[in-house]
Design a protein around this motif. Structure first.
Motif, short mmCIF file in Angstrom:
data_model
loop_
_atom_site.label_atom_id
_atom_site.label_comp_id
_atom_site.label_asym_id
_atom_site.label_seq_id
_atom_site.Cartn_x
_atom_site.Cartn_y
_atom_site.Cartn_z
N VAL A 62 -6.29 -35.23 81.24
CA VAL A 62 -7.08 -36.40 80.87
C VAL A 62 -7.44 -36.39 79.38
N ARG A 63 -7.46 -37.55 78.78
CA ARG A 63 -7.91 -37.76 77.40
C ARG A 63 -8.87 -38.93 77.38
N TRP A 64 -9.74 -38.91 76.38
CA TRP A 64 -10.70 -39.99 76.24
C TRP A 64 -10.45 -40.66 74.89
N ILE A 117 -2.72 -31.97 89.57
CA ILE A 117 -3.98 -32.57 89.16
C ILE A 117 -5.06 -31.50 89.08
N ASN A 118 -5.76 -31.46 87.95
CA ASN A 118 -6.85 -30.49 87.79
C ASN A 118 -8.08 -30.97 88.54
N VAL A 119 -8.66 -30.07 89.30
CA VAL A 119 -9.82 -30.42 90.11
C VAL A 119 -10.95 -29.44 89.79
N LEU A 179 -3.93 -21.77 91.71
CA LEU A 179 -5.02 -21.13 90.99
C LEU A 179 -4.68 -21.15 89.50
N ASP A 180 -5.47 -21.93 88.74
CA ASP A 180 -5.20 -22.17 87.32
C ASP A 180 -5.84 -21.07 86.46
N ASP A 181 -5.32 -20.88 85.26
CA ASP A 181 -5.89 -19.93 84.30
C ASP A 181 -6.08 -18.56 84.92
N VAL A 239 3.82 -21.46 77.37
CA VAL A 239 5.01 -20.80 76.83
C VAL A 239 5.41 -21.50 75.53
N GLU A 240 5.40 -20.74 74.44
CA GLU A 240 5.61 -21.35 73.12
C GLU A 240 6.88 -20.91 72.43
N ASN A 241 7.47 -19.79 72.86
CA ASN A 241 8.68 -19.34 72.16
C ASN A 241 9.71 -18.74 73.12
N GLY A 258 4.81 -25.35 78.85
CA GLY A 258 4.35 -24.98 77.51
C GLY A 258 5.07 -25.78 76.44
N ASN A 259 4.56 -25.66 75.23
CA ASN A 259 5.05 -26.48 74.14
C ASN A 259 6.51 -26.21 73.79
N LEU A 260 7.02 -25.02 74.13
CA LEU A 260 8.44 -24.76 73.89
C LEU A 260 9.29 -25.78 74.66
P1 C2E Z 1 -5.36 -26.40 81.81
O1 C2E Z 1 -5.40 -27.05 83.14
O2 C2E Z 1 -5.18 -24.92 81.77
O3 C2E Z 1 -4.23 -27.17 81.01
C1 C2E Z 1 -3.42 -26.56 80.05
C2 C2E Z 1 -3.91 -26.85 78.64
O4 C2E Z 1 -3.13 -26.10 77.71
C3 C2E Z 1 -3.77 -28.30 78.21
O5 C2E Z 1 -4.79 -28.60 77.28
C4 C2E Z 1 -2.41 -28.29 77.53
O6 C2E Z 1 -2.22 -29.37 76.64
C5 C2E Z 1 -2.48 -26.97 76.80
N1 C2E Z 1 -1.15 -26.42 76.53
C6 C2E Z 1 -0.02 -26.63 77.22
N2 C2E Z 1 1.02 -25.94 76.70
C7 C2E Z 1 0.54 -25.27 75.63
C8 C2E Z 1 1.12 -24.36 74.67
O7 C2E Z 1 2.31 -24.05 74.72
N3 C2E Z 1 0.29 -23.86 73.73
C9 C2E Z 1 -1.02 -24.18 73.68
N4 C2E Z 1 -1.76 -23.63 72.70
N5 C2E Z 1 -1.61 -25.02 74.55
C10 C2E Z 1 -0.85 -25.56 75.53
P2 C2E Z 1 -5.71 -29.89 77.41
O8 C2E Z 1 -4.90 -31.08 77.80
O9 C2E Z 1 -6.53 -29.98 76.16
O10 C2E Z 1 -6.66 -29.54 78.64
C11 C2E Z 1 -7.59 -28.51 78.56
C12 C2E Z 1 -8.23 -28.23 79.89
O11 C2E Z 1 -9.06 -29.31 80.31
C13 C2E Z 1 -7.26 -28.03 81.03
O12 C2E Z 1 -6.72 -26.73 80.99
C14 C2E Z 1 -8.13 -28.28 82.24
O13 C2E Z 1 -8.86 -27.14 82.57
C15 C2E Z 1 -9.09 -29.34 81.72
N6 C2E Z 1 -8.65 -30.66 82.21
C16 C2E Z 1 -7.72 -31.48 81.73
N7 C2E Z 1 -7.61 -32.62 82.46
C17 C2E Z 1 -8.51 -32.48 83.47
C18 C2E Z 1 -8.88 -33.31 84.60
O14 C2E Z 1 -8.34 -34.39 84.85
N8 C2E Z 1 -9.88 -32.82 85.42
C19 C2E Z 1 -10.47 -31.61 85.20
N9 C2E Z 1 -11.44 -31.21 86.05
N10 C2E Z 1 -10.15 -30.81 84.17
C20 C2E Z 1 -9.18 -31.24 83.31
#
Ligand code: C2E
Ligand code: MG
Ligand code: MG
Ligand code: MG
Length: 292
Positions: A62-64, A117-119, A179-181, A239-241, A258-260
């Motif tokens: 999500v973005r605002w 979908i992140n929850v 399970l995220d992160d 994953v970046e590289n 990942g960004n790669l």
């Molecule tokens: P997340 O679920 O762990 O999402 C991955 C984040 O890492 C995303 O940041 C993504 O853009 C970023 N990312 C992906 N690949 C790379 C990479 O190669 N390098 C780096 N440095 N970063 C990478 P984003 O979009 O800023 O989201 C941040 C966090 O915000 C998410 O982490 C998630 O926990 C939360 N989030 C995002 N959308 C939602 C939503 O709709 N609902 C809820 N509850 N949380 C959300």
């Protein structure tokens, strides 16, 4: 540092603290309107198969887009939304928008792709959550296994007992749980065994130096092996590289994000990626997973 300088020092911290607090309060009251006025958008980041780089899922992020503040990333407002209870309507909006979008992709011929979908744990604590998800699937005519819910480890573990019923209800519907992160929270392995999850996402903090034979490498490899022992799929995020990709593939990581491969992009750009379907085919040609 503040302690050593005595009690009065706390005053010195106040202006900064007050600024942050004011900012959060202001964001919170604006966020309510933002949800109603459709200022939120979803970007999507591909998750690919570790075998061949084929896009299997798209994670909704999500973005605002604020008219007065510009683009605001979720790191700045998800916590605010959780603290104010706005995460519930926000989460519902995200769920609806992502399901609607997935339906459109399916109708466009990409009917084997799913959406992640992140929850937030706050959503899981609501009794109606599983029903809400079921209704949304029905409304958009989606197979339950086309939806994956990403739950952050830390939030989940603080509420395990209370959310377990909801997780089981979601599994009964047929939705997949991730399970995220993973690795950043205090996951007790005991809980891990009890949670009805399908996938682990290894947090990107473990991947930074994964290729240099460091401890990160050993940890990442162990996490993959542990996930597989528990019959879970394992995805590496951030994953970046090429070195990271190569190391993780050699160690049988199932999926990559990942960004790669691709950053998060707007829905229209996803369609372009889906037409090409395989990301960085040259990388997936170059290295193949080791034989077991
Ligand atoms: P997340 O679920 O762990 O999402 C991955 C984040 O890492 C995303 O940041 C993504 O853009 C970023 N990312 C992906 N690949 C790379 C990479 O190669 N390098 C780096 N440095 N970063 C990478 P984003 O979009 O800023 O989201 C941040 C966090 O915000 C998410 O982490 C998630 O926990 C939360 N989030 C995002 N959308 C939602 C939503 O709709 N609902 C809820 N509850 N949380 C959300
Ligand atoms: Mg996520
Ligand atoms: Mg993550
Ligand atoms: Mg993360």
């Amino acid at each position: 540092r503040g302690k050593r300088r005595g009690r009065n020092t706390v005053v010195a911290f106040l202006p900064e603290f007050a600024d942050e607090l004011r900012d959060r309060i202001a964001l919170g009251s604006r966020l309510r309107e933002a949800i109603e006025h459709e200022e939120l958008t979803l970007d999507y980041q591909p998750q690919v198969s570790g075998l061949d780089g084929r896009i299997v899922m798209l994670e909704a992020l999500v973005r605002w887009q604020s008219p007065d503040r510009g683009l605001i990333m979720p790191a700045r407002f998800i916590r605010v939304a959780e603290d104010s209870g706005l995460i519930v309507p926000l989460g519902r909006w995200v769920l609806e928008r992502a399901c609607r979008q997935l339906r459109a992709w399916h109708e466009g011929g990409f009917d084997d792709v799913g959406v992640a979908i992140n929850v937030s744990a706050h959503q899981l604590l609501r009794e109606s959550f599983a029903d809400d998800v079921g209704e949304m699937l029905h409304r958009f005519g989606l197979r339950p296994d086309a939806i994956e819910l990403e739950l952050t480890e830390s939030a989940l573990m603080e509420n395990v007992e209370r959310v377990l019923g909801t997780l089981k209800a979601l599994k009964t519907i047929g939705v997949r749980l991730t399970l995220d992160d993973f690795g950043t929270g205090y996951s007790s392995l005991n809980y891990l065994r009890r949670l009805p999850i399908d996938k682990l996402k290894i947090d990107r903090s473990f991947l930074a130096e994964v290729s240099s034979g460091s401890r990160d490498a050993a940890i990442a490899r162990a996490l993959i092996a542990m996930g597989h022992q528990l019959q879970l799929q394992v995805l590496a995020e951030g994953v970046e590289n090429e070195d990271q990709l190569g190391y993780l593939r050699r160690n049988h990581c199932d999926q990559f994000q990942g960004n790669l491969l691709s950053g998060a992009v707007a829905a229209d750009d996803v369609e372009r990626l889906l037409r090409q379907r395989y990301l960085r085919p040259e990388s997936f040609e170059a290295t193949r997973p080791d034989r077991v």
